[in-house]
Design a protein around this motif. Structure first.
Motif, PDB file in Angstrom:
ATOM      1  N   THR A 256       0.833  -1.205   0.000  1.00 25.62           N
ATOM      2  CA  THR A 256       0.000   0.000   0.000  1.00 25.62           C
ATOM      3  C   THR A 256       0.869   1.257   0.000  1.00 25.62           C
ATOM      4  O   THR A 256       0.630   2.211  -0.764  1.00 25.62           O
ATOM      5  N   LEU A 257       1.894   1.271   0.857  1.00 26.85           N
ATOM      6  CA  LEU A 257       2.795   2.416   0.893  1.00 26.85           C
ATOM      7  C   LEU A 257       3.488   2.608  -0.450  1.00 26.85           C
ATOM      8  O   LEU A 257       3.636   3.743  -0.936  1.00 26.85           O
ATOM      9  N   ALA A 258       3.915   1.502  -1.060  1.00 27.53           N
ATOM     10  CA  ALA A 258       4.621   1.598  -2.339  1.00 27.53           C
ATOM     11  C   ALA A 258       3.703   2.139  -3.436  1.00 27.53           C
ATOM     12  O   ALA A 258       4.126   2.958  -4.266  1.00 27.53           O
ATOM     13  N   LYS A 259       2.455   1.684  -3.446  1.00 27.43           N
ATOM     14  CA  LYS A 259       1.497   2.182  -4.442  1.00 27.43           C
ATOM     15  C   LYS A 259       1.297   3.688  -4.319  1.00 27.43           C
ATOM     16  O   LYS A 259       1.316   4.422  -5.306  1.00 27.43           O
ATOM     17  N   VAL A 260       1.080   4.137  -3.088  1.00 26.08           N
ATOM     18  CA  VAL A 260       0.815   5.561  -2.863  1.00 26.08           C
ATOM     19  C   VAL A 260       2.077   6.383  -3.108  1.00 26.08           C
ATOM     20  O   VAL A 260       2.025   7.478  -3.677  1.00 26.08           O
ATOM     21  N   ALA A 261       3.244   5.852  -2.712  1.00 26.84           N
ATOM     22  CA  ALA A 261       4.501   6.567  -2.946  1.00 26.84           C
ATOM     23  C   ALA A 261       4.761   6.742  -4.438  1.00 26.84           C
ATOM     24  O   ALA A 261       5.306   7.769  -4.865  1.00 26.84           O
ATOM     25  N   ALA A 262       4.352   5.766  -5.241  1.00 26.39           N
ATOM     26  CA  ALA A 262       4.623   5.816  -6.680  1.00 26.39           C
ATOM     27  C   ALA A 262       3.855   6.917  -7.386  1.00 26.39           C
ATOM     28  O   ALA A 262       4.254   7.365  -8.468  1.00 26.39           O
ATOM     29  N   VAL A 263       2.757   7.384  -6.797  1.00 25.19           N
ATOM     30  CA  VAL A 263       1.948   8.416  -7.462  1.00 25.19           C
ATOM     31  C   VAL A 263       2.006   9.753  -6.727  1.00 25.19           C
ATOM     32  O   VAL A 263       1.228  10.658  -7.037  1.00 25.19           O
ATOM     33  N   ALA A 271      -8.612   6.729  -6.475  1.00 27.47           N
ATOM     34  CA  ALA A 271      -8.484   5.612  -5.536  1.00 27.47           C
ATOM     35  C   ALA A 271      -8.760   4.297  -6.235  1.00 27.47           C
ATOM     36  O   ALA A 271      -8.131   3.274  -5.956  1.00 27.47           O
ATOM     37  N   GLY A 272      -9.725   4.306  -7.177  1.00 25.68           N
ATOM     38  CA  GLY A 272     -10.049   3.086  -7.900  1.00 25.68           C
ATOM     39  C   GLY A 272      -8.880   2.563  -8.716  1.00 25.68           C
ATOM     40  O   GLY A 272      -8.668   1.360  -8.812  1.00 25.68           O
ATOM     41  N   GLU A 273      -8.106   3.473  -9.314  1.00 28.43           N
ATOM     42  CA  GLU A 273      -6.949   3.043 -10.099  1.00 28.43           C
ATOM     43  C   GLU A 273      -5.904   2.356  -9.222  1.00 28.43           C
ATOM     44  O   GLU A 273      -5.188   1.453  -9.667  1.00 28.43           O
ATOM     45  N   LEU A 274      -5.798   2.787  -7.976  1.00 33.29           N
ATOM     46  CA  LEU A 274      -4.836   2.184  -7.060  1.00 33.29           C
ATOM     47  C   LEU A 274      -5.391   0.926  -6.396  1.00 33.29           C
ATOM     48  O   LEU A 274      -4.645   0.174  -5.758  1.00 33.29           O
ATOM     49  N   GLY A 275      -6.688   0.701  -6.530  1.00 26.44           N
ATOM     50  CA  GLY A 275      -7.292  -0.451  -5.868  1.00 26.44           C
ATOM     51  C   GLY A 275      -7.399  -0.268  -4.371  1.00 26.44           C
ATOM     52  O   GLY A 275      -7.415  -1.250  -3.624  1.00 26.44           O
ATOM     53  N   LEU A 276      -7.487   0.981  -3.924  1.00 23.13           N
ATOM     54  CA  LEU A 276      -7.532   1.290  -2.493  1.00 23.13           C
ATOM     55  C   LEU A 276      -8.723   2.180  -2.199  1.00 23.13           C
ATOM     56  O   LEU A 276      -9.211   2.912  -3.072  1.00 23.13           O
ATOM     57  N   ALA A 277      -9.178   2.144  -0.945  1.00 31.14           N
ATOM     58  CA  ALA A 277     -10.216   3.070  -0.503  1.00 31.14           C
ATOM     59  C   ALA A 277      -9.576   4.432  -0.203  1.00 31.14           C
ATOM     60  O   ALA A 277      -8.387   4.499   0.137  1.00 31.14           O
ATOM     61  N   PRO A 278     -10.328   5.515  -0.318  1.00 30.09           N
ATOM     62  CA  PRO A 278      -9.760   6.849  -0.044  1.00 30.09           C
ATOM     63  C   PRO A 278      -9.102   6.942   1.331  1.00 30.09           C
ATOM     64  O   PRO A 278      -8.049   7.567   1.478  1.00 30.09           O
ATOM     65  N   TRP A 279      -9.721   6.325   2.348  1.00 32.71           N
ATOM     66  CA  TRP A 279      -9.138   6.418   3.684  1.00 32.71           C
ATOM     67  C   TRP A 279      -7.804   5.685   3.765  1.00 32.71           C
ATOM     68  O   TRP A 279      -6.907   6.085   4.517  1.00 32.71           O
ATOM     69  N   GLN A 280      -7.659   4.609   2.971  1.00 34.89           N
ATOM     70  CA  GLN A 280      -6.384   3.899   2.945  1.00 34.89           C
ATOM     71  C   GLN A 280      -5.282   4.776   2.334  1.00 34.89           C
ATOM     72  O   GLN A 280      -4.140   4.751   2.788  1.00 34.89           O
ATOM     73  N   ILE A 281      -5.652   5.509   1.302  1.00 36.30           N
ATOM     74  CA  ILE A 281      -4.674   6.398   0.654  1.00 36.30           C
ATOM     75  C   ILE A 281      -4.262   7.518   1.601  1.00 36.30           C
ATOM     76  O   ILE A 281      -3.076   7.834   1.740  1.00 36.30           O
ATOM     77  N   ASP A 282      -5.252   8.106   2.278  1.00 43.15           N
ATOM     78  CA  ASP A 282      -4.939   9.194   3.220  1.00 43.15           C
ATOM     79  C   ASP A 282      -4.024   8.691   4.325  1.00 43.15           C
ATOM     80  O   ASP A 282      -3.058   9.370   4.709  1.00 43.15           O
ATOM     81  N   ARG A 283      -4.311   7.507   4.840  1.00 41.63           N
ATOM     82  CA  ARG A 283      -3.479   6.972   5.913  1.00 41.63           C
ATOM     83  C   ARG A 283      -2.072   6.673   5.406  1.00 41.63           C
ATOM     84  O   ARG A 283      -1.085   6.960   6.089  1.00 41.63           O
ATOM     85  N   ALA A 284      -1.968   6.087   4.212  1.00 40.10           N
ATOM     86  CA  ALA A 284      -0.652   5.768   3.658  1.00 40.10           C
ATOM     87  C   ALA A 284       0.174   7.031   3.445  1.00 40.10           C
ATOM     88  O   ALA A 284       1.394   7.039   3.678  1.00 40.10           O
ATOM     89  N   ARG A 285      -0.459   8.103   3.020  1.00 35.98           N
ATOM     90  CA  ARG A 285       0.267   9.363   2.825  1.00 35.98           C
ATOM     91  C   ARG A 285       0.868   9.857   4.144  1.00 35.98           C
ATOM     92  O   ARG A 285       1.994  10.345   4.178  1.00 35.98           O
ATOM     93  N   ARG A 286       0.085   9.711   5.208  1.00 32.68           N
ATOM     94  CA  ARG A 286       0.607  10.116   6.517  1.00 32.68           C
ATOM     95  C   ARG A 286       1.759   9.213   6.942  1.00 32.68           C
ATOM     96  O   ARG A 286       2.764   9.670   7.482  1.00 32.68           O
ATOM     97  N   GLU A 287       1.608   7.919   6.699  1.00 27.43           N
ATOM     98  CA  GLU A 287       2.617   6.958   7.134  1.00 27.43           C
ATOM     99  C   GLU A 287       3.899   7.039   6.315  1.00 27.43           C
ATOM    100  O   GLU A 287       4.958   6.582   6.768  1.00 27.43           O
ATOM    101  N   LEU A 288       3.827   7.608   5.125  1.00 28.51           N
ATOM    102  CA  LEU A 288       5.023   7.718   4.284  1.00 28.51           C
ATOM    103  C   LEU A 288       6.006   8.771   4.794  1.00 28.51           C
ATOM    104  O   LEU A 288       7.160   8.798   4.362  1.00 28.51           O
ATOM    105  N   ASP A 289       5.544   9.631   5.688  1.00 31.88           N
ATOM    106  CA  ASP A 289       6.468  10.590   6.300  1.00 31.88           C
ATOM    107  C   ASP A 289       7.561   9.818   7.033  1.00 31.88           C
ATOM    108  O   ASP A 289       7.284   8.955   7.865  1.00 31.88           O
ATOM    109  N   GLY A 290       8.808  10.124   6.728  1.00 25.73           N
ATOM    110  CA  GLY A 290       9.920   9.418   7.349  1.00 25.73           C
ATOM    111  C   GLY A 290      10.413   8.242   6.535  1.00 25.73           C
ATOM    112  O   GLY A 290      11.415   7.619   6.898  1.00 25.73           O
TER     113      GLY A 290
END
Length: 336
Positions: A256-263, A271-290
């Motif tokens: 999930t992190l890799a998918k969101v990091a790639a875009v 979100a549909g193109e990534l195969g993720l729910a919007p909340w999953q994308i928002d959370r991954a963006r926060r978690e990618l910090d660091g």
């Protein structure tokens, strides 16, 4: 007045909460909870239409010729009838034949519900019901966490209760392996609490189980909290969670992190193109910090190696999972 017969094309694959009462309804699929809900909804609608409705249940595996015609024949007292055929996946040839005959002249004062729990038995009858334009309810298992999260949100919405996105995720992680258990947990929270359901609310009820899931271990590892992640892993193993699902949770998290990091930085990606729910994308963006691309690559490599070890290539699956957790946590913020 008798119900209007539906002969117009009905949308295939209705969800359990979309179906409306009709002279014939097919409830089809292997997810028992959704099928139960569909049948219960139709029974409630029948009782609202006629409080004196006569309900008859038939067991498809024991069905004998002529029984359907008998229970659907006109009533002496004029009350409407509802016939629920259970276990149609095991129907006898007699039911198949009688069902096809029944469809040629469906009574106006009878509601027939056919419940088929999967498989190809009786396909000719199932196809005939769909071809006649009667409603078909799809009750397939919810395999993706995003679908289970939608299921939870819909239950809270029907109850007119608010629920945080984090609470939904916590509930799915805690009890989402079985949809019946997930539905029961949602009902318990609705009945036992007031106000908005938060992650803290879920933790009060299911905290031990949340902490023992692979996803909680993955959350701590991805955040760089090595000690916390290892402690949770050991607790998870001690309470019955094996190393395979823990490593799988790590892999899902990192993918999930890799998918969101790639875009990141790209506009117009849905979100549909990534195969993720919007909340999953928002959370991954926060978690990618660091996280750096190098660190993410190291973590993915470590988990791929652990996946092979816990599935038979290593001598100690628990040790392999623990080592993967430590490597993921260490990769947080690291450059090669």
């Amino acid at each position: 007045m008798p119900p209007t017969r539906r002969k117009t094309a009905a949308a295939p694959g209705l969800s359990w909460d979309q179906v409306e009462l009709a002279p014939v309804v097919l409830v089809r699929g292997t997810e028992g909870l959704l099928a139960d809900r569909a049948v219960d909804r139709l029974l409630d609608q029948a009782r609202q239409a006629d409080p004196e409705v006569e309900v008859t249940r038939l067991e498809a595996a024991a069905y004998e010729h002529g029984h359907l015609e008998m229970v659907a024949s006109p009533s002496l007292f004029g009350e409407r009838r509802m016939v629920v055929v259970e276990g149609a996946e095991s129907m006898t040839d007699a039911l198949l034949d009688d069902g096809l005959v029944y469809l040629r002249a469906v009574p106006d004062d009878v509601w027939l519900v056919l419940r088929h729990n999967g498989g190809t038995r009786g396909k000719k009858l199932l196809d005939a019901i769909g071809a006649a334009g009667y409603p078909v309810v799809a009750c397939e298992p919810l395999k993706r966490d995003s679908d289970k999260a939608d299921f939870v949100r819909a239950d809270f919405r029907r109850a007119r209760r608010r629920v945080d996105a984090e609470a939904v995720q916590a509930l799915v992680e805690a009890v989402g392996a079985d949809l019946r258990e997930l539905g029961a947990a949602t009902s318990q929270l609705i009945a036992d609490t007031t106000g908005t359901i938060t992650a803290d609310t879920v933790l009060r009820y299911y905290g031990g189980r949340v902490e023992a899931t692979g996803f909680k271990v993955a959350d701590a590892a991805v955040a760089g909290h090595a000690g916390e992640a290892v402690a949770m892993l050991r607790h998870a193993v001690a309470t019955g969670t094996g190393p395979v699902p823990i490593v799988a949770a790590l892999a899902v998290k990192l993918r999930t992190l890799a998918k969101v990091a790639a875009v990141r930085g790209r506009s117009g990606v849905s979100a549909g193109e990534l195969g993720l729910a919007p909340w999953q994308i928002d959370r991954a963006r926060r978690e990618l910090d660091g996280w750096t691309p190098e660190g993410l690559a190291q973590a993915i490599t470590a988990v791929a190696a652990a996946d092979a070890e816990v599935k038979g290539l290593g001598r100690d699956p628990v040790f392999a999972a623990e080592r993967a957790v430590l490597k993921v946590a260490a990769a947080h913020g690291r450059r090669r």
